[in-house]
Structure formats: C-alpha cells, structure tokens
Design a protein around this motif. Structure first.
Motif, PDB file in Angstrom:
ATOM      1  N   HIS A  66       0.886  -1.177   0.000  1.00 22.48           N
ATOM      2  CA  HIS A  66       0.000   0.000   0.000  1.00 22.48           C
ATOM      3  C   HIS A  66       0.913   1.212   0.000  1.00 22.48           C
ATOM      4  O   HIS A  66       1.458   1.596   1.035  1.00 22.48           O
ATOM      5  N   HIS A  68       1.794   5.143  -2.104  1.00 24.88           N
ATOM      6  CA  HIS A  68       1.380   6.155  -3.077  1.00 24.88           C
ATOM      7  C   HIS A  68       2.575   6.493  -3.958  1.00 24.88           C
ATOM      8  O   HIS A  68       3.608   6.916  -3.471  1.00 24.88           O
ATOM      9  N   ILE A 228      -1.389   2.851  -4.852  1.00 24.29           N
ATOM     10  CA  ILE A 228      -2.707   3.471  -4.721  1.00 24.29           C
ATOM     11  C   ILE A 228      -2.790   4.581  -5.763  1.00 24.29           C
ATOM     12  O   ILE A 228      -1.892   5.419  -5.844  1.00 24.29           O
ATOM     13  N   LYS A 285      -9.661   0.661  -5.178  1.00 26.93           N
ATOM     14  CA  LYS A 285      -9.390   1.202  -3.839  1.00 26.93           C
ATOM     15  C   LYS A 285     -10.644   1.911  -3.359  1.00 26.93           C
ATOM     16  O   LYS A 285     -11.213   2.731  -4.078  1.00 26.93           O
ATOM     17  N   HIS A 372      -4.982  -0.774   6.865  1.00 28.79           N
ATOM     18  CA  HIS A 372      -4.839   0.114   8.040  1.00 28.79           C
ATOM     19  C   HIS A 372      -5.271  -0.589   9.328  1.00 28.79           C
ATOM     20  O   HIS A 372      -4.460  -0.814  10.199  1.00 28.79           O
ATOM     21  N   ASP A 438       2.414   2.900   3.353  1.00 26.45           N
ATOM     22  CA  ASP A 438       1.526   4.010   3.010  1.00 26.45           C
ATOM     23  C   ASP A 438       2.333   5.289   2.765  1.00 26.45           C
ATOM     24  O   ASP A 438       1.811   6.388   2.919  1.00 26.45           O
TER      25      ASP A 438
HETATM   26 ZN    ZN Z   1      -2.811   5.402   1.530  1.00 24.94          ZN
END
Ligand code: ZN
Ligand code: ZN
Length: 559
Positions: A66, A68, A228, A285, A372, A438
């Motif tokens: 996960h 970006h 993502i 997502k 998460h 993340d």
């Molecule tokens: Zn994220």
C-alpha cells in the motif's frame, strides 16, 4: 552455467518451509538453484559473477502493498516540500522562502505538512489560515498534509475556490470553522478536499517523479508495490522504454457518489490500455472511513472527544447496499478490492459487505484486502480468515510521537488507544497478513524500521529509539500499542515478501527465493536473525536485484 551466484550467506527463502540456504544461482533472470555452497559450484562457470555474501543475509525482493506512487517525489521536485519540517516555525520559513524565491507563480502548492507539529487548538483542527495570510495575502497557498487526509489554505485560496462557512462538502467531508469568527478556519478534511482545484502535472513531470520514486524504493530493497492511484499511463511508458524495474499492481479509487458502472468501465479501460507484463491495473481502492486524528474513523463506541458524525462515532462513507453491490461486481469481474478501513465499526461493516458479496457470487479466490485496521474488534479476526480476506498492516504506526499520543490517541480513544495497530492477532487467527508503509504518510518507507517495530513493540528502553529520534528530530517515540501484538521476524518478513506476492496473484513468479521464480532479491549488510532486535532498523540494503539485474548497489553509490 549461471550469470550470477550468491554464496556463503544466510538466504531466507520465504518458501513454504521457511527454509534458509547458503547459496543461490541465477540464469536469464530466474533462480535456477538454491542450496548449499557445495552444490552451487555446479552452476559456476568462468563467466559467472560470484558474490561472496560473507554471512550476510539475503531476502526475496520486498513488497510494499500500500504505497502512493510517486508520493512525495512530486512535492520534492516541484512544490513547497514540508516533509522534513519538525516545528511550525520551520514549516512557515520553508513556505515563505519558497514564495519569495518564486514571485512569478500564480498559485503556491505545498505538501508533506505534518499537522502533528502544531499544538493546542491547531493540533486538533489543523493550523489556521492567518499564518499563511501573513506570508502571502494576495495569492492562493494550498498545503496538503502528509497523511493526505487534509489540507491547509490561506484566505485567498478559500476565496478563489468559493469556500465559505456556508459551503457543504459531500460525503462526510469537513470544513473547519473558526468558533470565534464563524468563518472557515483554513482546513479542509477528507472529501472536502475535492472542493479544491489541485495542480495537474504534465506527463513528463510525473515520469521524472516516478523514476525518483523507483530509485528510492530500490534503495530500501523493494522490487514490487501495490500502488494506490497508480500513474498507469506513465508506468506503461516506462515499461516500453525498459526503465521500469519493479512490479506494480495498480489500484484506482472508487467513490460512493459516482455511478458504479461508470467507475467499473473506467477501470477496465485503464486495464486494457495500459497493462503490461510488469504492471497489472486490477485493483479497486475504496475508502470507507476517515482517520482517528480527525475524528472521522468509524468506531463502535463514541470518541471521548472530537468525534464527527452521528453519535460522535466518526463517519462511514458508503451506503452499505451500494458497497455490497460494488463488491459483488468486483468479485464477478475478477477485480480485487483494497479497502481503507481504520475504525473497528468500519471494518465490521466491510466484512459484512464482503460476506454478503460472497453469498451472492459464491466462494472464490478473490484475495480482497482491508488496509490500516487501526482498531479491530476481537470477534472480527476469525471473519478475515473465514472470508479469505487479507489484512494489510503498517507496522510503522504502532509507535507515536508523545505529543500525538497524549493529545490525540489517549484523549480521543481512551483505553482503546492501547490496542491500536494489531498484527499478532491476525497471524494467531490464521489470517494472511501483508505489510506496507503508506508512503508518503510514512515519510521513509524503510522496511527494516517496520520489522524492528513489529518484532519489538516495546518502548521500555527509550535509548533503543534514540538514534531514530535524533536523526528525525522528533523526540522519543512512545508505545501506542500492545506488546502482545508483536510477531516473529519470519512472520513480518513473510508479510513483506511472499504474502505481498500472493495478495496480488504474483506468488508463482515472485515473493520467495525458489527455483523457477524470477530472481528478485535483496542483500542486506547484516543477518537479522543474529543481531539485537532493537538494532534491526540500522541494517542497510547493500544490493537490490530485480529479475537477475542489480538495480541498486550501495557500493557504487558510496564511491
Ligand atoms: Zn494510503
Ligand atoms: Zn488510507
């Protein structure tokens, strides 16, 4: 004969037996041998490059499931970069210097601001617009938080985007209002950010940022990611030019208030236009709630303070029926789900919808993921296993800055704060666990730090954390989670390797060091099984190898 031989090492294969071998051989980018030093001699010829590991450790190329992409790289290259600002004064100086140096710009964008560096009312709501107005009263300034769940605007930016105290954001978004003046405070959270026009980057700018991102990831030992909002077109271009040296599973955000069919059509269009051997754009997502910091994560019991939504329990962003409909359609069409769920009640509702979708479509090998999972109800762990749902965790977040712990986690959550970011309970319940950063929410996606936190979850010796604290200027970190949730080194390594590959249907070509698989490997400068657990985050990547090719070499960088 092979082109590359690794020998005399501790090679953690992540195969089904968790085997450790001494040596491996690579030919045509694939692993053709694993075993002992004696056996690898049969694969070693005059043209073979031999790396003597000298007892160092080798892992399968890491998976961050996960992340970006390109994350902070766009900000670093083109905007006001606040990722390293530790104090309000630092952030304001960076903003002011940037603006002074670029008087011709019409709008100023920035990113990476940690809202945690502010205090009092500004820690809860976010910093006030007046701070930006003092620096720049006449042109818009728009600063995005490093958690990507909020942004900070000056008065001019509020004005040109037409945001007043009367503006009603859709889908649970928040426009903070100054209780004294009744005017916007300067902070938009969650879907309220969609009211803002953000800068569109050119293809060339994105390409440059993605290359920088790839370089950073190779430096940390990653050879694969789940991206993502993947830059699909840019990835296809990099793939064509032979510059893409990692596997990417691309995901695309679906919104609760747009017609589902249009969104499915759009994703299928991206898939057929831009999929290539290394890139599969196959994942939906979905955000179902917000974050604890903003009181928007959806909880069973009310927040003790600052909770948004009915009953101060936070906000569930989807209608349960539409969510189930989306899941059914995804399962039917062979698209995977990656669901952002932070609160315990949110995760319960997602599991309900996944169960309903399974009832409608039938059992299948869907490999859907919830990510998460900051708070999880005891009864829900076994439902992950029963439904074959994958738990994606961010071990980095089990430690908090003391200010955040004292001013946000404890006051908002009370006793629940001590049971955040579970990992061990998932493993104990037989759930497949994957791990991620993340990034840029985690500013440095250094998997070795995640491994250390996952296997210790212990702040009883603050000195152990000093190096990190000094380097990052953030003071000692504080335990925010149960030591009972710690896991073994092998468990967390599997989460970062073979489980990541499994979660994206790549386990037959990547994720472990086994004959026939692609040679995606990381050489570390130490053996994780042999050192003090608290020093694991000081272990460095020496080389990263993707399909048999060295894509990162610390030696050549240090020379
Ligand atoms: Zn994220
Ligand atoms: Zn998220």
């Amino acid at each position: 004969m092979s082109e590359l031989v690794l020998k005399n090492g501790v090679i953690y294969t992540a195969d089904i037996f968790d085997s450790i071998v001494e040596a491996a051989a690579v030919k045509d980018g694939k692993i053709i041998y694993t075993g002992d030093d004696q056996g690898v001699k049969n694969f070693t010829g005059p043209a073979t490059e031999v790396i003597d590991l000298n007892g160092k450790m080798v892992l399968p190329g890491l998976w961050d499931t996960h992340i970006h992409m390109p994350g902070a790289k766009l900000t670093e290259l083109y905007h006001i970069n606040l990722y390293d600002s530790k104090k309000p004064e630092d952030a304001l100086k960076t903003i002011s210097d940037y603006i002074k140096a670029r008087p011709d710009k019409l709008i100023y964008y920035g990113g990476g601001l940690s809202p945690d560096i502010f205090s009092g009312e500004e820690l809860l709501r976010g910093p006030k617009k007046e701070r930006l107005d003092n620096i720049c009263p006449d042109k818009p300034v728009i600063i995005t938080f490093n958690d990507l769940h909020g942004c900070w605007l000056n008065s001019k930016a509020l004005e040109i985007n037409g945001i007043t105290s009367q503006t009603k954001p859709h889908g649970g978004g928040v426009i903070e209002i100054d209780p004294e003046t009744g005017l916007p405070w300067g902070i938009l959270k969650e879907t309220a950010m969609e009211l803002i026009k953000f800068e569109e980057f050119s293809g060339g700018e994105i390409l440059q940022a993605v290359k920088e991102f790839q370089k950073m990831m190779h430096g940390y030992g990653y050879t694969a990611i789940l991206a993502i909002d993947a830059p699909a077109e840019c990835l296809a271009a990099l793939s064509r030019s032979g510059e893409l040296n990692m596997r990417v599973s691309g995901s695309f955000v679906f919104y609760p208030d747009k017609p589902l069919n249009d969104q499915f059509d759009e994703l299928k269009k991206i898939r057929s236009a831009h999929d290539c051997p290394l890139v599969k754009n196959n994942i939906i997502k979905i955000f179902v709630d917000g974050v604890v910091e903003h009181g928007t994560a959806y909880l069973h019991e009310p927040y003790l303070e600052g909770g948004k939504g009915p009953g101060q329990r936070g906000i569930f962003l989807w209608d349960a029926g539409i969510l189930t409909q989306a899941f059914i359609q995804a399962n039917k069409e062979g698209l995977q789900l990656h669901v952002h769920s932070i609160g315990d009640a949110a995760t319960g509702k997602v599991l309900d919808a996944l169960a309903a979708a399974e009832t409608a479509v039938g059992r299948g090998d869907y490999r859907n993921t919830i990510t998460h999972l900051q708070l999880v109800s005891q009864g829900d762990y076994r439902r992950f296993r029963e439904l074959g749902v994958i738990a994606n965790v961010q071990p980095y977040w089990a430690f908090k800055m003391p200010s955040v712990w004292e001013k946000i986690d404890l006051p908002k959550l009370g006793e629940r704060a001590w049971h955040q970011q579970p990992i061990g309970s998932f493993f104990k319940s037989g759930v497949t666990v994957t791990a991620s950063s993340d990034y840029p929410v985690t500013v440095y996606p250094n998997a070795m730090r995640a491994v250390k936190i996952a296997v210790t979850r212990d702040d009883s010796s603050p000195s152990h954390y000093q190096d990190y604290a000094v380097k990052n200027g953030r003071g000692d970190e504080k335990k925010a989670a149960d030591i009972a949730e710690r896991v073994s080194i092998r468990q967390i390594l599997r989460a970062f390797t073979i489980n990541g590959a499994y979660s994206t249907f790549n386990e037959n070509i990547s994720g472990s060091i086994e004959t026939g698989k692609d040679a995606d490997l990381v050489i570390l400068d130490n053996n994780l099984f042999d050192i003090d657990l608290f020093s694991i985050d000081r272990v460095k990547v020496q080389k990263t190898i993707f399909r048999g090719k060295i894509v990162y070499d610390a030696d050549s960088i240090n020379q």
